[in-house]
Scaffold this motif. Sequence first.
Motif, PDB file in Angstrom:
ATOM      1  N   THR A 182       0.728  -1.163  -0.061  1.00 62.33           N
ATOM      2  CA  THR A 182      -0.003  -0.102  -0.075  1.00 62.33           C
ATOM      3  C   THR A 182       0.950   1.266  -0.055  1.00 62.33           C
ATOM      4  O   THR A 182       0.425   2.456  -0.449  1.00 62.33           O
ATOM      5  CB  THR A 182      -1.128   0.035   1.245  1.00 62.33           C
ATOM      6  OG1 THR A 182      -0.252  -0.239   2.379  1.00 62.33           O
ATOM      7  CG2 THR A 182      -2.260  -0.988   1.100  1.00 62.33           C
ATOM      8  N   ASP A 183       2.201   1.145   0.577  1.00 60.45           N
ATOM      9  CA  ASP A 183       3.208   2.392   0.549  1.00 60.45           C
ATOM     10  C   ASP A 183       4.296   1.722   0.586  1.00 60.45           C
ATOM     11  O   ASP A 183       4.407   0.491   0.685  1.00 60.45           O
ATOM     12  CB  ASP A 183       2.650   3.070   1.648  1.00 60.45           C
ATOM     13  CG  ASP A 183       3.449   4.708   1.710  1.00 60.45           C
ATOM     14  OD1 ASP A 183       4.312   4.866   0.702  1.00 60.45           O
ATOM     15  OD2 ASP A 183       3.356   5.362   2.685  1.00 60.45           O
ATOM     16  N   ASN A 184       5.489   2.523   0.584  1.00 54.49           N
ATOM     17  CA  ASN A 184       6.973   1.854   0.618  1.00 54.49           C
ATOM     18  C   ASN A 184       7.044   1.297   1.872  1.00 54.49           C
ATOM     19  O   ASN A 184       7.248   1.980   2.783  1.00 54.49           O
ATOM     20  CB  ASN A 184       7.794   3.101   0.144  1.00 54.49           C
ATOM     21  CG  ASN A 184       9.295   2.517   0.106  1.00 54.49           C
ATOM     22  OD1 ASN A 184       9.592   1.553   0.366  1.00 54.49           O
ATOM     23  ND2 ASN A 184      10.103   3.457  -0.443  1.00 54.49           N
ATOM     24  N   PRO A 185       7.322   0.101   1.896  1.00 52.28           N
ATOM     25  CA  PRO A 185       7.659  -0.500   3.198  1.00 52.28           C
ATOM     26  C   PRO A 185       8.987  -0.262   4.045  1.00 52.28           C
ATOM     27  O   PRO A 185       9.075  -0.367   5.124  1.00 52.28           O
ATOM     28  CB  PRO A 185       7.523  -2.019   2.919  1.00 52.28           C
ATOM     29  CG  PRO A 185       7.759  -2.053   1.617  1.00 52.28           C
ATOM     30  CD  PRO A 185       7.381  -1.005   1.013  1.00 52.28           C
ATOM     31  N   LYS A 186       9.789   0.231   3.128  1.00 52.19           N
ATOM     32  CA  LYS A 186      11.273   0.644   3.597  1.00 52.19           C
ATOM     33  C   LYS A 186      11.037   2.080   4.280  1.00 52.19           C
ATOM     34  O   LYS A 186      11.936   2.175   5.329  1.00 52.19           O
ATOM     35  CB  LYS A 186      12.065   0.763   2.421  1.00 52.19           C
ATOM     36  CG  LYS A 186      12.432  -0.376   1.858  1.00 52.19           C
ATOM     37  CD  LYS A 186      13.499  -0.370   0.442  1.00 52.19           C
ATOM     38  CE  LYS A 186      13.629  -1.470  -0.207  1.00 52.19           C
ATOM     39  NZ  LYS A 186      14.617  -1.477  -1.311  1.00 52.19           N
ATOM     40  N   SER A 187       9.995   2.773   4.165  1.00 51.33           N
ATOM     41  CA  SER A 187       9.946   4.075   4.778  1.00 51.33           C
ATOM     42  C   SER A 187       8.539   4.150   5.660  1.00 51.33           C
ATOM     43  O   SER A 187       8.435   4.858   6.643  1.00 51.33           O
ATOM     44  CB  SER A 187       9.750   5.243   3.808  1.00 51.33           C
ATOM     45  OG  SER A 187       8.911   5.049   2.896  1.00 51.33           O
ATOM     46  N   ASN A 188       7.718   3.262   5.613  1.00 50.68           N
ATOM     47  CA  ASN A 188       6.432   3.199   6.171  1.00 50.68           C
ATOM     48  C   ASN A 188       6.434   1.732   6.594  1.00 50.68           C
ATOM     49  O   ASN A 188       5.811   0.802   5.924  1.00 50.68           O
ATOM     50  CB  ASN A 188       5.227   3.679   5.266  1.00 50.68           C
ATOM     51  CG  ASN A 188       3.950   3.410   6.088  1.00 50.68           C
ATOM     52  OD1 ASN A 188       3.791   3.083   7.270  1.00 50.68           O
ATOM     53  ND2 ASN A 188       2.882   4.051   5.271  1.00 50.68           N
ATOM     54  N   PRO A 189       6.423   1.544   8.045  1.00 46.45           N
ATOM     55  CA  PRO A 189       6.209   0.268   8.613  1.00 46.45           C
ATOM     56  C   PRO A 189       5.040  -0.192   8.643  1.00 46.45           C
ATOM     57  O   PRO A 189       4.764  -1.641   8.964  1.00 46.45           O
ATOM     58  CB  PRO A 189       6.806   0.421   9.965  1.00 46.45           C
ATOM     59  CG  PRO A 189       6.656   1.711  10.289  1.00 46.45           C
ATOM     60  CD  PRO A 189       7.061   2.424   8.704  1.00 46.45           C
ATOM     61  N   ASP A 190       3.873   0.673   8.308  1.00 42.35           N
ATOM     62  CA  ASP A 190       2.577   0.103   8.190  1.00 42.35           C
ATOM     63  C   ASP A 190       2.010  -0.181   7.034  1.00 42.35           C
ATOM     64  O   ASP A 190       0.942  -0.571   6.823  1.00 42.35           O
ATOM     65  CB  ASP A 190       1.664   1.262   8.907  1.00 42.35           C
ATOM     66  CG  ASP A 190       1.937   1.582  10.319  1.00 42.35           C
ATOM     67  OD1 ASP A 190       2.280   0.742  11.239  1.00 42.35           O
ATOM     68  OD2 ASP A 190       1.891   2.887  10.753  1.00 42.35           O
TER      69      ASP A 190
END
Length: 264
Positions: A182-190
């Motif tokens: 849903t978003d960049n997992p490297k910058s957004n842990p959620d």
Amino acid sequence: MIIQEAINSARKIVIKIGSNTLAKEDGTINFPFMQDFARQCYDLMKLGKQIVLVSSGAQVAGVSTLDRWARKKDIHYRQALCAIGQVELMDKWRSAFGEFGVHIGQLLLTKDDFEDDHRTLNMRNTLFTLVDEGVVPIINENDSVSFDEIRIGDNDNLSALTAVLWNADLLILFSDIDGVFTDNPKSNPDAKLIETVTNISELRTQIIIGETNSFGTGGMETKIEAAEKTADYGIPMVLANGSKENALEGLASGKLKGTCFCGC
């Protein structure tokens, strides 16, 4: 489970390996990875699968061979690196598959090849001949002679065009990401992994598409474009992390997750 079923039911599989998956952290070619990946392909071939490999990594292999050009950005040096690296890349793949008695064949293509009916027919016939004889075709864009007007530009779209040309049952894109989030997992842990995509247009409204990174020429956008191309012909596509240990086996056994574009 959907990915596992897609692999188990597919006979003709196109697999794309990205540059980031083939490269070590220092930017040189990862031959142990290639050896292990060849073994996994061989195991699928023993089950009656036919494999076509779209392999990035010519520039990475060129840097491995001629490190003194590594930092040069001039287009002529980049194309020259690809000319050197393509030889090295194929030699590494030949050695890797050769350990299992499997021969490889090389096809270097440009966008022009897919737009000319006569060339397309020849490409198709060559692919069918190679796989019918148990040879693994390895495809890459002909970067040493390509320029903007005749470039496909990335191997995600090249692999999709190949899957359509060959009437493949499945396309697998191995990248350095676990799938579509849903978003960049490297910058957004959620950020959440989207395991199944049935509507690509709807997906575009649900995710944030980032930029390309490191050695690759594609990003999430090119992967979605590839899924759109294969979806038009009813070919499912899987996106998964090729750097995971035994990634191909993991997908086939259901142990490794990814994103499956199916029923789009």
